[in-house]
Design a protein around this motif. Sequence first.
Motif, PDB file in Angstrom:
ATOM      1  N   PRO A 343      78.808  38.354 -59.659  1.00  0.00           N
ATOM      2  CA  PRO A 343      78.397  39.746 -59.910  1.00  0.00           C
ATOM      3  C   PRO A 343      79.568  40.565 -60.453  1.00  0.00           C
ATOM      4  O   PRO A 343      80.188  41.356 -59.731  1.00  0.00           O
ATOM      5  CB  PRO A 343      77.964  40.223 -58.519  1.00  0.00           C
ATOM      6  N   ALA A 344      79.906  40.349 -61.718  1.00  0.00           N
ATOM      7  CA  ALA A 344      81.032  41.062 -62.324  1.00  0.00           C
ATOM      8  C   ALA A 344      80.696  41.413 -63.768  1.00  0.00           C
ATOM      9  O   ALA A 344      79.818  40.807 -64.386  1.00  0.00           O
ATOM     10  CB  ALA A 344      82.294  40.211 -62.271  1.00  0.00           C
ATOM     11  N   ASN A 345      81.398  42.428 -64.284  1.00  0.00           N
ATOM     12  CA  ASN A 345      81.198  42.889 -65.658  1.00  0.00           C
ATOM     13  C   ASN A 345      79.752  43.328 -65.885  1.00  0.00           C
ATOM     14  O   ASN A 345      79.185  43.128 -66.959  1.00  0.00           O
ATOM     15  CB  ASN A 345      81.572  41.786 -66.659  1.00  0.00           C
ATOM     16  N   ALA A 346      79.171  43.928 -64.853  1.00  0.00           N
ATOM     17  CA  ALA A 346      77.783  44.387 -64.926  1.00  0.00           C
ATOM     18  C   ALA A 346      77.737  45.904 -64.784  1.00  0.00           C
ATOM     19  O   ALA A 346      78.520  46.501 -64.029  1.00  0.00           O
ATOM     20  CB  ALA A 346      76.949  43.731 -63.838  1.00  0.00           C
ATOM     21  N   VAL A 347      76.820  46.534 -65.492  1.00  0.00           N
ATOM     22  CA  VAL A 347      76.718  47.997 -65.523  1.00  0.00           C
ATOM     23  C   VAL A 347      76.109  48.522 -64.236  1.00  0.00           C
ATOM     24  O   VAL A 347      75.150  47.960 -63.696  1.00  0.00           O
ATOM     25  CB  VAL A 347      75.876  48.441 -66.731  1.00  0.00           C
ATOM     26  N   ILE A 348      76.667  49.630 -63.734  1.00  0.00           N
ATOM     27  CA  ILE A 348      76.135  50.330 -62.565  1.00  0.00           C
ATOM     28  C   ILE A 348      75.324  51.529 -63.048  1.00  0.00           C
ATOM     29  O   ILE A 348      75.818  52.350 -63.830  1.00  0.00           O
ATOM     30  CB  ILE A 348      77.264  50.798 -61.638  1.00  0.00           C
ATOM     31  N   LEU A 349      74.117  51.643 -62.582  1.00  0.00           N
ATOM     32  CA  LEU A 349      73.229  52.751 -62.930  1.00  0.00           C
ATOM     33  C   LEU A 349      73.188  53.780 -61.803  1.00  0.00           C
ATOM     34  O   LEU A 349      73.602  53.506 -60.683  1.00  0.00           O
ATOM     35  CB  LEU A 349      71.823  52.221 -63.217  1.00  0.00           C
ATOM     36  N   GLU A 350      72.645  54.962 -62.104  1.00  0.00           N
ATOM     37  CA  GLU A 350      72.458  56.037 -61.130  1.00  0.00           C
ATOM     38  C   GLU A 350      73.787  56.495 -60.527  1.00  0.00           C
ATOM     39  O   GLU A 350      73.885  56.827 -59.356  1.00  0.00           O
ATOM     40  CB  GLU A 350      71.492  55.591 -60.019  1.00  0.00           C
ATOM     41  N   ALA A 351      74.828  56.485 -61.345  1.00  0.00           N
ATOM     42  CA  ALA A 351      76.121  57.036 -60.969  1.00  0.00           C
ATOM     43  C   ALA A 351      76.722  57.655 -62.226  1.00  0.00           C
ATOM     44  O   ALA A 351      76.527  57.149 -63.336  1.00  0.00           O
ATOM     45  CB  ALA A 351      77.043  55.961 -60.411  1.00  0.00           C
ATOM     46  N   VAL A 352      77.443  58.757 -62.065  1.00  0.00           N
ATOM     47  CA  VAL A 352      77.921  59.491 -63.238  1.00  0.00           C
ATOM     48  C   VAL A 352      79.424  59.374 -63.445  1.00  0.00           C
ATOM     49  O   VAL A 352      79.913  59.618 -64.544  1.00  0.00           O
ATOM     50  CB  VAL A 352      77.530  60.983 -63.129  1.00  0.00           C
ATOM     51  N   ASP A 353      80.177  59.002 -62.404  1.00  0.00           N
ATOM     52  CA  ASP A 353      81.628  58.925 -62.563  1.00  0.00           C
ATOM     53  C   ASP A 353      82.232  58.240 -61.347  1.00  0.00           C
ATOM     54  O   ASP A 353      81.542  57.968 -60.352  1.00  0.00           O
ATOM     55  CB  ASP A 353      82.218  60.332 -62.709  1.00  0.00           C
ATOM     56  N   LEU A 354      83.526  57.972 -61.423  1.00  0.00           N
ATOM     57  CA  LEU A 354      84.282  57.467 -60.286  1.00  0.00           C
ATOM     58  C   LEU A 354      84.852  58.635 -59.492  1.00  0.00           C
ATOM     59  O   LEU A 354      85.190  59.683 -60.050  1.00  0.00           O
ATOM     60  CB  LEU A 354      85.431  56.578 -60.763  1.00  0.00           C
ATOM     61  N   ALA A 355      84.978  58.453 -58.185  1.00  0.00           N
ATOM     62  CA  ALA A 355      85.565  59.513 -57.365  1.00  0.00           C
ATOM     63  C   ALA A 355      87.041  59.679 -57.666  1.00  0.00           C
ATOM     64  O   ALA A 355      87.590  60.782 -57.553  1.00  0.00           O
ATOM     65  CB  ALA A 355      85.360  59.192 -55.883  1.00  0.00           C
ATOM     66  N   VAL A 356      87.722  58.588 -58.066  1.00  0.00           N
ATOM     67  CA  VAL A 356      89.136  58.638 -58.413  1.00  0.00           C
ATOM     68  C   VAL A 356      89.408  57.539 -59.427  1.00  0.00           C
ATOM     69  O   VAL A 356      88.786  56.475 -59.385  1.00  0.00           O
ATOM     70  CB  VAL A 356      90.029  58.459 -57.160  1.00  0.00           C
ATOM     71  N   GLU A 357      90.313  57.788 -60.348  1.00  0.00           N
ATOM     72  CA  GLU A 357      90.699  56.813 -61.370  1.00  0.00           C
ATOM     73  C   GLU A 357      92.105  56.334 -61.064  1.00  0.00           C
ATOM     74  O   GLU A 357      93.052  57.120 -61.020  1.00  0.00           O
ATOM     75  CB  GLU A 357      90.664  57.463 -62.758  1.00  0.00           C
ATOM     76  N   PHE A 358      92.255  55.029 -60.795  1.00  0.00           N
ATOM     77  CA  PHE A 358      93.566  54.477 -60.468  1.00  0.00           C
ATOM     78  C   PHE A 358      94.297  54.048 -61.730  1.00  0.00           C
ATOM     79  O   PHE A 358      93.701  53.455 -62.633  1.00  0.00           O
ATOM     80  CB  PHE A 358      93.426  53.263 -59.546  1.00  0.00           C
ATOM     81  N   PRO A 359      95.593  54.298 -61.809  1.00  0.00           N
ATOM     82  CA  PRO A 359      96.367  53.761 -62.945  1.00  0.00           C
ATOM     83  C   PRO A 359      96.420  52.242 -62.858  1.00  0.00           C
ATOM     84  O   PRO A 359      96.191  51.637 -61.814  1.00  0.00           O
ATOM     85  CB  PRO A 359      97.753  54.389 -62.758  1.00  0.00           C
ATOM     86  N   GLU A 360      96.753  51.615 -63.984  1.00  0.00           N
ATOM     87  CA  GLU A 360      96.669  50.156 -64.069  1.00  0.00           C
ATOM     88  C   GLU A 360      97.512  49.424 -63.024  1.00  0.00           C
ATOM     89  O   GLU A 360      97.019  48.455 -62.432  1.00  0.00           O
ATOM     90  CB  GLU A 360      97.055  49.699 -65.479  1.00  0.00           C
ATOM     91  N   PRO A 361      98.751  49.819 -62.730  1.00  0.00           N
ATOM     92  CA  PRO A 361      99.520  49.099 -61.704  1.00  0.00           C
ATOM     93  C   PRO A 361      98.820  49.096 -60.336  1.00  0.00           C
ATOM     94  O   PRO A 361      98.866  48.100 -59.606  1.00  0.00           O
ATOM     95  CB  PRO A 361     100.855  49.848 -61.653  1.00  0.00           C
ATOM     96  N   GLN A 362      98.156  50.201 -59.991  1.00  0.00           N
ATOM     97  CA  GLN A 362      97.441  50.260 -58.722  1.00  0.00           C
ATOM     98  C   GLN A 362      96.168  49.412 -58.759  1.00  0.00           C
ATOM     99  O   GLN A 362      95.777  48.828 -57.746  1.00  0.00           O
ATOM    100  CB  GLN A 362      97.117  51.711 -58.374  1.00  0.00           C
ATOM    101  N   GLN A 363      95.527  49.328 -59.915  1.00  0.00           N
ATOM    102  CA  GLN A 363      94.373  48.447 -60.055  1.00  0.00           C
ATOM    103  C   GLN A 363      94.780  46.993 -59.823  1.00  0.00           C
ATOM    104  O   GLN A 363      94.072  46.231 -59.149  1.00  0.00           O
ATOM    105  CB  GLN A 363      93.749  48.606 -61.437  1.00  0.00           C
TER     106      GLN A 363
END
Length: 504
Positions: A343-363
Motif C-alpha cells: 500500500p504505497a504510492n497511492a492517492v489519499i482522498l477526502e483530505a486537503v493538506d498535511l498538518a505539517v510538512e517535514f523537510p527532506e532530512p527529517q523525512q
Amino acid sequence: MTIGEALPGVTLTFVPRGSQEEPLRTDVAAFLGRTRRGPLGVPVRGESWNDVVGTFGQPDGSSATPYALRGFFENGGRTAWVIRVSGPAETASAQWLQYQVIASSPGAWANGGRVAIRFQASTLAGPPTVSVRVTVPGEPAETFAGIPPSEVVTRLATSRLIRLVPVEQAPPPAPARRDERPRPGGPPISTLAEGSDSSGAISRSWDLILAGGSDVAPGQAEYSAAVQAQADLPEPALVALPDLGADLTGETRGELARELMLTALTSLDRLVVLDVPPDKSSVDEAVKWTESLGDKKLLSTAAAYHPALEVPGTPGARTVPASGHVLGVIARLDAERGAHHTPANAVILEAVDLAVEFPEPQQVRLFEAGINLVRCTRGRGLLVWGGRTLSNGFIAHRRLVHLLVRAIRRVAGPLVFDVNSPELRLTLVRALTSVLLAAFRAGALAGSRAEQAFRVTCDESNNPPEQDPGQVVCEIEVAPAAPMEFIRLRLVLGQDRDLEVIEA
C-alpha cells in the motif's frame, strides 16, 4: 433494520446487503475510539458511511474517530467494525407519565433534545393513537405517527434517538380528592386509551426536554476492553485507534498500544495501524515513541503513518490522524490487487493538506525508523508513501501471512478432532496446497512454477510415530513475489488445544 415512520402508516425498512461476516477477507477494518453517540463497548458492523452515521451520528468536532471512519469509506473501504470507547457517561432523559424517555445511548449529545407527544382519544374516525416527534440538535428529526397506545414502547424501540422504558418500582398513585390537582406525570397510557382522562379532553400534548446526559473521557480500562472486543472478532484484518493519542497520555498510551499489538501477534491475522501522538511534535519525539513500543517481533505487527491530515470540517478544516484514510487506501488496493500488494504510492482522498510538512532530512529520519510518510506531491496531491512495519519489514508480507493464516484456519478447522493418520495428513496437505495454489495464481508468490513458490510438509519427518496421536504438525514455506524472503508457518492440529498457527 426499521428506521421509523416518515408518514402515517409508512415504515421505512432497510435490509443491509451482504451483511454476513466473511473471516477470509483482509480488507475489513476495526476502529476503536470516541463517537458522538452509539452503544458503548459493543462492536457494530457497518458497510457504508451512512451505516456509521445512522448508529454513531455525524462528526461534531469532539473526536477524531468519526472523521477517520469517513476517510476510510471515502478512500475505498467497504466494511468497518466500530467500537465506541467512553468513560462512565450519563444518559439524557425526561419523565413522561409512568415512563422514562431516555436517549438511545449515553452522552451529552441528546441534551436539549425535544420529544413532542400527542395523544388522540377515540373518535368516530378511529381508535386512540399516540404520535411522537423527536428533534435533537445535529440529528435528523424522527416522526412516529398514529401509534396504538399499547405499541408505543415497541415502536419507539426502532428510533435512532430515544427509548421509552417503564419507571421501575414506581410507587402506586394515591387516591385523588376532588379538590386535588392532577399529578404532574399524568395518567398512564392505558388510562388515556380508555378515555378516562380526568380533564375530559379529546386530545392531550406533552413537550419534553431531554437533559442530564454527560460525556466522560475514556481511560486505559475502557480502551483495554475495546482491544479485547476487537480481538474476539474473526473478521477485521486492519485495526486503528484514531483518538488514542488524545485520550491517553504518558506510559498508559504505550501500554495500550502494546496490548493491541500483542493481540495481533497472537492471532497472526491483522495489522495494527498507529498514529504518532499529537504531543510528539518533533521527529525525534515521534521516533523515540515508536521505538519504545516493543521489540522487533512485536513491532512487526504494526505500521505507523505520519503526519496527520487536514480534512474538510464544519467550520473550516480539521486536523485528524492519518490512520483512517490509510486503512481506506489499503482496503481499496486489497480489493483491486490483493492483500499482497504494497500500500504505497497511492492517492489519499477526502483530505486537503498535511498538518505539517517535514523537510527532506527529517523525512529520511522517519523513513529509517520505519514510520511511513504521507506526502504532498505536485500534480498528484496527497500520497501514501511507504509500506513498512515498525520493525522495518514489509506490510505486504505481513498481510500475505494474514491471508494465509485465515485460509489455513478455514480448511484445517474442521479437521481438528480427527486422529493423526496418513489419511488425515494427506487431506490436510491437499487442502493447504489448494489455498497456496490460489495465492500463486493470483501473483502473490514468487517463481514460475508452484514448486518454487511454496512447500507443504506434513509426513513422518515432522510427525514421528512416537508423537502424540492427538496432534498433527504441518510446516508451510512460502516465497512472496517480491522481495524474495521466505515465510515459514507451523500448523499444529491438536484435539486438546484446538488449531494453532505459529510463524517460525
